[in-house]
Design a protein around this motif. Sequence first.
Motif, PDB file in Angstrom:
ATOM      1  N   THR A  12      56.433 142.802 -38.643  1.00  0.00           N
ATOM      2  CA  THR A  12      55.314 141.861 -38.567  1.00  0.00           C
ATOM      3  C   THR A  12      54.305 142.252 -37.493  1.00  0.00           C
ATOM      4  O   THR A  12      53.106 142.173 -37.727  1.00  0.00           O
ATOM      5  N   LEU A  16      50.473 143.070 -38.329  1.00  0.00           N
ATOM      6  CA  LEU A  16      49.413 142.283 -37.696  1.00  0.00           C
ATOM      7  C   LEU A  16      48.474 143.175 -36.885  1.00  0.00           C
ATOM      8  O   LEU A  16      47.262 142.935 -36.846  1.00  0.00           O
ATOM      9  N   HIS A  20      44.527 143.238 -37.658  1.00  0.00           N
ATOM     10  CA  HIS A  20      43.515 142.965 -36.637  1.00  0.00           C
ATOM     11  C   HIS A  20      42.593 144.171 -36.427  1.00  0.00           C
ATOM     12  O   HIS A  20      41.413 144.000 -36.110  1.00  0.00           O
ATOM     13  N   SER A  81      42.327 134.175 -40.259  1.00  0.00           N
ATOM     14  CA  SER A  81      43.326 134.966 -39.544  1.00  0.00           C
ATOM     15  C   SER A  81      44.653 134.221 -39.445  1.00  0.00           C
ATOM     16  O   SER A  81      45.719 134.819 -39.598  1.00  0.00           O
ATOM     17  N   GLU A  82      44.598 132.928 -39.193  1.00  0.00           N
ATOM     18  CA  GLU A  82      45.829 132.129 -39.082  1.00  0.00           C
ATOM     19  C   GLU A  82      46.590 132.098 -40.401  1.00  0.00           C
ATOM     20  O   GLU A  82      47.820 132.161 -40.427  1.00  0.00           O
ATOM     21  N   GLU A  85      48.285 135.511 -40.909  1.00  0.00           N
ATOM     22  CA  GLU A  85      49.443 135.638 -40.020  1.00  0.00           C
ATOM     23  C   GLU A  85      50.603 134.801 -40.536  1.00  0.00           C
ATOM     24  O   GLU A  85      51.752 135.244 -40.526  1.00  0.00           O
ATOM     25  N   HIS A  89      54.352 136.116 -41.747  1.00  0.00           N
ATOM     26  CA  HIS A  89      55.585 135.563 -41.182  1.00  0.00           C
ATOM     27  C   HIS A  89      56.456 134.917 -42.256  1.00  0.00           C
ATOM     28  O   HIS A  89      57.694 135.042 -42.215  1.00  0.00           O
TER      29      HIS A  89
END
Length: 125
Positions: A12, A16, A20, A81-82, A85, A89
């Motif tokens: 992860t 990520l 990014h 973005s949240e 993510e 996850h």
Amino acid sequence: MLGFSFRFRGKTKRLLALYHCFLEHPGVGLHPIQLAKYTGLSFAEVASRLNTTQELFVRLPKRKDGITRYRLTSSISAQSSETVEKLIHVAAKKETTTLYTLSLMIFCVFVMGIIMVFPYDSIAP
């Protein structure tokens, strides 16, 4: 292992970091070497993550000079973005659940085999 590998579980942070990096360079196709330089990951790891997670990254057609570049898929780039993510996850948790389920199934088969080896008559008084 058993002919499959986990694409998100244990990866992860790397995924990520790649995500990014693409956010920092919007609208630009990036080569795995560039991504490796920006993220600090090895080239082999970057290439592996880009090729195994097609729901996040898409390979752009080769240019005339033969360089292959990648970018975020349109569905991922349209999300916040949240949300992305959380998606990464959740996928990692699903793979972890799959690992534990398979491990439990193998353990149960092993226990059943042991129980079947010893006849019930030898255990009873």
